[in-house]
Structure formats: C-alpha cells, structure tokens
Design an enzyme around this catalytic site. Sequence first.
Site, short mmCIF file in Angstrom:
data_model
loop_
_atom_site.label_atom_id
_atom_site.label_comp_id
_atom_site.label_asym_id
_atom_site.label_seq_id
_atom_site.Cartn_x
_atom_site.Cartn_y
_atom_site.Cartn_z
N GLN A 1 -4.74 -1.56 9.57
CA GLN A 1 -4.64 -2.90 8.97
C GLN A 1 -5.20 -3.95 9.93
O GLN A 1 -4.89 -3.95 11.12
CB GLN A 1 -3.16 -3.20 8.64
CG GLN A 1 -2.95 -4.46 7.83
CD GLN A 1 -3.55 -4.41 6.43
OE1 GLN A 1 -3.64 -3.35 5.81
NE2 GLN A 1 -3.97 -5.54 5.92
N LYS B 1 0.85 -1.20 0.00
CA LYS B 1 0.00 0.00 0.00
C LYS B 1 0.88 1.24 0.00
O LYS B 1 0.64 2.20 -0.75
CB LYS B 1 -0.93 -0.01 1.22
CG LYS B 1 -2.05 -1.04 1.10
CD LYS B 1 -2.86 -1.24 2.38
CE LYS B 1 -3.86 -2.40 2.17
NZ LYS B 1 -4.63 -2.75 3.35
N ASP C 1 -11.12 2.73 3.89
CA ASP C 1 -11.34 1.28 3.80
C ASP C 1 -12.83 0.97 3.60
O ASP C 1 -13.19 -0.10 3.14
CB ASP C 1 -10.91 0.62 5.12
CG ASP C 1 -9.70 -0.29 4.97
OD1 ASP C 1 -9.46 -0.78 3.85
OD2 ASP C 1 -9.02 -0.50 5.98
N1 GUN Z 1 -6.89 -7.02 6.16
C1 GUN Z 1 -7.15 -7.77 5.06
N2 GUN Z 1 -7.70 -7.00 4.10
C2 GUN Z 1 -7.77 -5.75 4.59
C3 GUN Z 1 -8.23 -4.51 4.06
O1 GUN Z 1 -8.72 -4.40 2.93
N3 GUN Z 1 -8.12 -3.44 4.88
C4 GUN Z 1 -7.61 -3.53 6.13
N4 GUN Z 1 -7.55 -2.43 6.87
N5 GUN Z 1 -7.18 -4.66 6.66
C5 GUN Z 1 -7.25 -5.76 5.89
#
Ligand code: GUN
Length: 294
Positions: A96, A52, A119
Amino acid sequence: MILIDGKKVSSDIKSELKEEISALYNKTGKSPGLVVIIVGNNPASEVYVRNKHKACGEVGINSTVLNLPEETTQGELLQKISEFNADPNIHGILVQLPLPKQIEESAVIRAIDPGKDVDGFHPYTVGELVIGDPKFQPCTPAGIVELLKRYDIDPSGRHVVIVGRSNIVGKPAALLLMQKKKFANAIVTVCHSAAKDISVFTKQADILIAAMGVPKFIKKEMVKPGVVVIDVGTNRIEDATTKSGYRLVGDVDFEEVSTVASYITPVPGGVGPMTIAMLLKNTVKSFKETIRND
Ligand code: GUN
C-alpha cells in the site's frame, strides 16, 4: 443524468469472481492468495487495506495483511517481499502506498515479482502496458474502463481528457484508453497543474477523468453539457457532523457538475469499489496462470 453505480458494478464482479473461485477450488483444491503490506499507520491507507481484505474474504481469496511499523527499514521490507515472491501460495503482492520517507517507493515496486504484480505498478508491467498487452492492468484505470463497458459508453474515437498525471491513475489510464482495442481507442489528452488555464482542455472532453487530488476542483463552467464524468478523487475533508469527523469528496463538484453531465460517478461509491474489484480480478488471473503451469 445517469449515476454510474460503481458499488453495484463491483458487487456484480465480485459475484462473478466468487463463482469462478469456487469452481476452481472444486477442480484443484486450491484458492488464490493475496498479501497486502502496509507500513505505518496512515489512516486513509488503513481504510483502503481493510476494504481490500474484506473484499477478498467475500469472494474466497486468502488474504493476509502484514502490518509493519512506521520505522521499518527499506531492507526489512525488501526481505519480506522476497519471501512472498518465493511463496507458492501467494499469487499477488500489494504494498500500500504511500510509504514512510525512509523507504524508496521505486525500489519496493521493482522488488515485487512481475508475475505477482497485481497492482500493475512494476516497470515491467508498465512497459507491457505501453506496448499494449499487460498481464496485469493497473486497478484504477481498469476499473474505469470496466465502468464504461458496463454502462455501454464506448470511448472509441471520443476525446478523453484526463486531469492528473500520476503513475497510479493518470498515466496508466491514458495508456489503457489509447490502445487500439474495444472499449479503448480514444483520443486522449492528459493535462495537469502546469496548464495556465486547465478549462481550455476540460471543456473539450467527451469523457472527463478527474484524478489530480484537489477537492471539488472541476466546476460546471469547466465542462461541456453532456460530458461523461469519472471522478477518481478521494479527498478527506473535515466534517464535524459525521461520526468520523471527516467525509470523502471527489475532485469534481458533484452538485454543480451533475446538472450538466450525461453520466457521472459519485464519491464514494464510484471508482473506489472498482479499484478493489480489479485487484481481486488480477489476483484470480495470477492464480489461474499458476494452476495452468502445474
Ligand atoms: N494508494 C492509493 N491507491 C493505491 C493503489 O491502488 N494501490 C496501492 N498499492 N497503493 C495505493
């Protein structure tokens, strides 16, 4: 069979965003800002966060990664979120998941300003999605719809079967695809582990979305010929022949199912890169709203 190339589509989207961000910078002297918070050292999460951060750099989003130790308390994390909520240079906040067990996921998600919820996990955003017009679309489901669009696969009136009911993928994907909109308007079935024979459902799919987190679960006999397969699984399985000692496999048995599918996403290189592209898109959207309100 046509392979749906998420890496290519995500790269196209990143180029589009890069141009847009550059034009906005020339006009305003400002750039979008994203903060990504990771608590502890879950190896898969570390890879996602690194990807990211790297993608932000490619398009011109200022990204900050905040690494907090495994023993961080919920109070400490909430305090950080409240600081980022108040920071005008931060347009998106992402925590995350998963979080260590002393921290309640729902309390953390609720603490994020819905205006910075890139998100798309905050109950406010989810509520907007249920009604039909969320400010931020959840990244993975939005990435799936974007792939369908760019391959001109219109789900309207077709039977989309989703395997898995998570808050991150299954549920929001169902909500997005059942909307009365272009590149949605699907007949949606959500099935999950409580089904006695899940193939009863998967066999009916015109478009099958596999998002339950079981390596290679979907086999050839479980789908009908010509199905469009979207594989959201990212399962690490041990593989001594690779440098890292593991490799990623999807929830679909690609070798088998690709022989009968009309379209299929690979793992890696399918949905994964799209999730990141949609995160960048949401961050730019949030940024644009702040400069409009200046
Ligand atoms: N963990 C697995 N996929 C995601 C996601 O799309 N966003 C976040 N914040 N955590 C994750």
